[in-house]
Design a protein around this motif. Structure first.
Motif, PDB file in Angstrom:
ATOM      1  N   GLU A  56       4.351   6.701  34.047  1.00 33.78           N
ATOM      2  CA  GLU A  56       4.792   5.543  32.915  1.00 33.78           C
ATOM      3  C   GLU A  56       4.532   4.139  33.444  1.00 33.78           C
ATOM      4  N   ARG A  57       4.722   3.571  34.586  1.00 38.51           N
ATOM      5  CA  ARG A  57       4.339   2.505  35.033  1.00 38.51           C
ATOM      6  C   ARG A  57       2.944   1.904  34.815  1.00 38.51           C
ATOM      7  N   ALA A  58       2.067   2.843  35.308  1.00 44.28           N
ATOM      8  CA  ALA A  58       0.816   2.860  35.363  1.00 44.28           C
ATOM      9  C   ALA A  58       0.230   2.747  33.938  1.00 44.28           C
ATOM     10  N   VAL A  59       0.659   3.705  33.008  1.00 43.11           N
ATOM     11  CA  VAL A  59       0.206   3.591  31.644  1.00 43.11           C
ATOM     12  C   VAL A  59       0.419   2.247  30.971  1.00 43.11           C
ATOM     13  N   ILE A  60       1.943   2.101  31.181  1.00 45.51           N
ATOM     14  CA  ILE A  60       2.410   0.592  30.214  1.00 45.51           C
ATOM     15  C   ILE A  60       1.675  -0.429  30.931  1.00 45.51           C
ATOM     16  N   LEU A  61       1.499  -0.651  32.154  1.00 50.66           N
ATOM     17  CA  LEU A  61       0.948  -1.899  32.849  1.00 50.66           C
ATOM     18  C   LEU A  61      -0.412  -1.961  32.270  1.00 50.66           C
ATOM     19  N   THR A  74      -0.567   0.602  42.127  1.00 51.18           N
ATOM     20  CA  THR A  74      -0.458   0.558  40.357  1.00 51.18           C
ATOM     21  C   THR A  74      -1.014  -0.776  40.009  1.00 51.18           C
ATOM     22  N   ARG A  75      -0.406  -1.959  40.389  1.00 48.85           N
ATOM     23  CA  ARG A  75      -0.699  -3.094  40.299  1.00 48.85           C
ATOM     24  C   ARG A  75      -2.268  -3.518  40.583  1.00 48.85           C
ATOM     25  N   ILE A  76      -2.613  -3.214  41.598  1.00 49.56           N
ATOM     26  CA  ILE A  76      -4.123  -3.646  42.053  1.00 49.56           C
ATOM     27  C   ILE A  76      -4.857  -2.969  41.191  1.00 49.56           C
ATOM     28  N   ILE A  77      -4.749  -1.536  40.850  1.00 51.38           N
ATOM     29  CA  ILE A  77      -5.597  -0.518  40.285  1.00 51.38           C
ATOM     30  C   ILE A  77      -5.766  -1.307  38.695  1.00 51.38           C
ATOM     31  N   THR A  78      -4.410  -1.347  37.865  1.00 54.14           N
ATOM     32  CA  THR A  78      -4.494  -1.772  36.719  1.00 54.14           C
ATOM     33  C   THR A  78      -5.070  -3.085  36.568  1.00 54.14           C
ATOM     34  N   THR A  79      -4.819  -4.201  37.279  1.00 47.41           N
ATOM     35  CA  THR A  79      -5.379  -5.385  37.104  1.00 47.41           C
ATOM     36  C   THR A  79      -6.779  -5.665  37.268  1.00 47.41           C
ATOM     37  N   ARG A  80      -7.301  -4.740  38.280  1.00 51.73           N
ATOM     38  CA  ARG A  80      -8.871  -4.933  38.615  1.00 51.73           C
ATOM     39  C   ARG A  80      -9.773  -3.981  37.931  1.00 51.73           C
ATOM     40  N   LEU A  88      -4.720   7.065  37.671  1.00 51.35           N
ATOM     41  CA  LEU A  88      -5.301   6.193  38.753  1.00 51.35           C
ATOM     42  C   LEU A  88      -6.636   6.570  38.987  1.00 51.35           C
ATOM     43  N   LEU A  89      -6.953   7.745  39.014  1.00 52.19           N
ATOM     44  CA  LEU A  89      -8.423   8.342  39.283  1.00 52.19           C
ATOM     45  C   LEU A  89      -9.162   7.914  38.005  1.00 52.19           C
ATOM     46  N   TYR A 112     -13.422  -0.772  50.210  1.00 53.86           N
ATOM     47  CA  TYR A 112     -12.396   0.140  50.861  1.00 53.86           C
ATOM     48  C   TYR A 112     -13.148   1.091  51.717  1.00 53.86           C
ATOM     49  N   GLN A 113     -14.419   1.650  51.276  1.00 54.07           N
ATOM     50  CA  GLN A 113     -15.264   2.422  51.826  1.00 54.07           C
ATOM     51  C   GLN A 113     -15.594   1.887  53.178  1.00 54.07           C
ATOM     52  N   LYS A 114     -16.311   0.824  52.934  1.00 49.70           N
ATOM     53  CA  LYS A 114     -16.662   0.277  53.945  1.00 49.70           C
ATOM     54  C   LYS A 114     -15.715   0.029  55.186  1.00 49.70           C
ATOM     55  N   ARG A 115     -14.494  -0.260  54.788  1.00 55.27           N
ATOM     56  CA  ARG A 115     -13.668  -0.569  55.913  1.00 55.27           C
ATOM     57  C   ARG A 115     -13.025   0.324  56.616  1.00 55.27           C
ATOM     58  N   ASN A 116     -12.710   1.806  55.666  1.00 55.30           N
ATOM     59  CA  ASN A 116     -12.033   2.843  55.936  1.00 55.30           C
ATOM     60  C   ASN A 116     -12.963   4.093  56.300  1.00 55.30           C
ATOM     61  N   SER A 117     -13.963   4.054  55.911  1.00 59.90           N
ATOM     62  CA  SER A 117     -14.762   5.258  56.010  1.00 59.90           C
ATOM     63  C   SER A 117     -14.523   6.443  55.116  1.00 59.90           C
ATOM     64  N   VAL A 118     -13.472   5.889  53.910  1.00 60.41           N
ATOM     65  CA  VAL A 118     -13.240   7.023  53.263  1.00 60.41           C
ATOM     66  C   VAL A 118     -13.253   6.502  51.826  1.00 60.41           C
ATOM     67  N   PRO A 119     -13.766   7.278  50.798  1.00 63.39           N
ATOM     68  CA  PRO A 119     -13.933   6.773  49.494  1.00 63.39           C
ATOM     69  C   PRO A 119     -12.359   6.639  49.142  1.00 63.39           C
ATOM     70  N   LEU A 120     -12.190   5.268  48.212  1.00 65.20           N
ATOM     71  CA  LEU A 120     -11.003   4.913  47.529  1.00 65.20           C
ATOM     72  C   LEU A 120     -10.316   6.247  46.878  1.00 65.20           C
ATOM     73  N   GLU A 121     -11.123   6.703  45.847  1.00 69.67           N
ATOM     74  CA  GLU A 121     -10.591   7.859  45.258  1.00 69.67           C
ATOM     75  C   GLU A 121      -9.964   8.673  46.114  1.00 69.67           C
ATOM     76  N   ARG A 122     -10.716   9.459  47.253  1.00 65.87           N
ATOM     77  CA  ARG A 122     -10.250  10.410  48.026  1.00 65.87           C
ATOM     78  C   ARG A 122      -8.681   9.950  48.716  1.00 65.87           C
ATOM     79  N   ALA A 123      -8.735   8.738  49.167  1.00 64.16           N
ATOM     80  CA  ALA A 123      -7.630   8.341  49.729  1.00 64.16           C
ATOM     81  C   ALA A 123      -6.237   8.355  48.465  1.00 64.16           C
ATOM     82  N   VAL A 124      -6.869   7.694  47.515  1.00 63.24           N
ATOM     83  CA  VAL A 124      -5.805   7.867  46.355  1.00 63.24           C
ATOM     84  C   VAL A 124      -5.275   9.144  45.961  1.00 63.24           C
ATOM     85  N   ALA A 125      -6.146  10.142  45.971  1.00 65.84           N
ATOM     86  CA  ALA A 125      -5.894  11.397  45.627  1.00 65.84           C
ATOM     87  C   ALA A 125      -5.062  12.143  46.797  1.00 65.84           C
TER      88      ALA A 125
END
Lengths: 317, 317
Positions: free
Chosen positions: A74-79, A267-273, A309-310, A285-298
């Motif tokens: 809900e919070r993600a959809v509303i924001l 939620t804040r960063i993804i909805t605002t950016r 979010l995805l 993120y990929q560069k710093r963590n060697s993992v795609p952000l989508e995979r980390a979020v999933a």
């Protein structure tokens, strides 16, 4: 460098409203349908949908959403559905009312320093409209001590936006910053004056000068006590001006890392950016963590919240 | 309640430009012609004249004026001809650059408190455009001590403009103001927070509450030392919210009274209020001094400067 994907042929607004209404009705809610529409419309399109929905059904879209879904989803959809300025006003109001120096100042710093001056003013206008008070009034009434001294001018600023740089001034103010930091006078009036009034171009020149003159970045000197929330706020201001993508990468990294997830920050960063620079942030993120952000979020979220979010991260459904 | 008089049939803009150009040319300047046109056009009309003049003659109207006339008359014509927001930006810049607590803070208080929030923001935008810096940046860089602490948030505020009043808050903040004033803590953070962030309606409720609770107006308690410039700045803020006509009447009265005339203040008040509430101010002046303001101005000024001010005061030529 947004991640938002909008279909090449967007349905008429009336069809979107009709589909959303269907998603809310009957037994259970069609969450996938909500995501497939709202997470793939830009700010102007979402605004048109909200207006048409209210006209057609005599109920606010956000109200219908709140009645049907809940929790992080809900919070993600509303924001996300809110207009950018209104969304920032809501985020700022949340932290101003339930004041906590660390998280509160981070949200306010992002709004004050990672949006442009005109956008910050639009947030202040949206704040009036929605809360019948001013943003600075609420921050001044709830924040305390050095945080208040720093954050009230920070969110009240209307910085000059031009590229002009006064190199002499960059030199003298780098010196002032260095002296105050040397004496651990982090809440000094002069540090606050410089950070809250100078233009982005001027500040970047000052920080570069600092680096040249004293042999390391100003943020290194502001790490004397890594647990000090005020110091971390000062560093956040500097990073939001100098390297917003890396600043946001770090907020996401910390939100995902360790035990449990900080859904609020994620939620804040993804909805605002998503409509601004989320592509740059995912690259950082990929560069710093060697993992795609989508995979980390999933890996850290689940269900409709994860799917929302995805979708905003631009992942094909 | 303006004093500005605009003819019922205003000539076409091209004719006004043509006449002005004629007034500037040849031997000597036709000052009466300049006054007869510019002192009888409203802000939108003056803007149109400036634009058309620059297009037609390839020179800024203000430049032509500056080349032809001088002294107090020049200053009055230039300030008047400027757009209201640009005029305030120029006035604010003058006092920020040559900082003097007394006169400087009076000008800034007028701009921050006797214009509406939207108008104050327009001033900040005009400041960017004209000076390539921000208003708060210049004030923060030049003002010092308690003046800086007070004036920077004052001119950075974007106050809520609605009529809503929180009576409980008016009560508690009247108490805070009273306590701080009792202890002569005039530059206290709380006094500054209240005066610089609350809406006009809320502040007036707080001052009324103060009067009810403590038996006399807050401004009486702020007169402990009549020569203290900071106290006088606090009183100016309160008066600009509560009774701008009487505030401006007093500035004019003091500008005229005694040996010599304070032309700067006189010009400032007449040019900034002629299109707003100068009629109310002249009424207040008559009431307080038993002399019509026009007669007082005529007695203290002379020549084209006098004729310009009287034209703005609405006196028939």
């Amino acid at each position: 460098m947004a991640t938002l994907t909008v279909p090449s042929a967007v349905p008429p607004v009336a069809d979107d409203c009709d589909q959303l209404r269907k998603a809310f009705q009957g037994w259970g809610t069609n969450e996938a349908l909500i995501i497939s529409i709202l997470a793939h419309r830009d700010a102007a399109q979402r605004r048109a949908i909200r207006r048409a929905y209210a006209d057609t059904y005599g109920e606010e879209l956000l109200r219908s959403i709140t009645d049907e879904i809940s929790g992080d989803f809900e919070r993600a959809v509303i924001l996300w559905t809110l207009d950018p300025a209104e969304r920032d006003a809501v985020l700022a109001n949340e932290v101003a009312r339930k004041w906590h120096p660390g998280s509160g100042s981070r949200v306010l710093v992002e709004i004050a320093c990672a949006r442009g001056p005109a956008q910050l003013f639009a947030v202040r206008q949206a704040y009036h409209e929605r809360f019948k008070r001013s943003l600075e009034e609420d921050v001044a009434a709830h924040a305390t001590g050095d945080f208040r001294k720093l954050l009230v001018p920070l969110i009240s600023a209307y910085r000059y936006e031009g590229p002009e740089v006064n190199t002499k001034l960059a030199h003298s103010e780098a010196k002032i910053l260095h002296e105050k930091i040397q004496h651990k006078a982090y809440g000094d009036d002069e540090i606050i004056r410089i950070l809250t009034t100078r233009s982005k171009a001027q500040l970047i020149a000052t920080f570069n000068r600092y680096n040249d003159e004293y042999g390391h970045p100003i943020n290194k000197d502001l790490k004397a006590d890594p647990k000090d929330e005020f110091l971390s706020t000062l560093r956040a201001i500097i990073r939001c001006f100098c390297c917003p993508d890396r600043y946001f990468e770090k907020v996401i990294r910390l939100a995902i890392a360790g035990m449990g997830t900080d859904e609020n920050s994620l939620t804040r960063i993804i909805t605002t950016r998503a409509e601004v620079d989320l592509k740059l942030i995912t690259e950082a993120y990929q560069k710093r963590n060697s993992v795609p952000l989508e995979r980390a979020v999933a890996g850290d979220t689940s269900g409709d919240y994860e799917r929302m979010l995805l979708a905003l991260l631009g992942q094909e459904q």
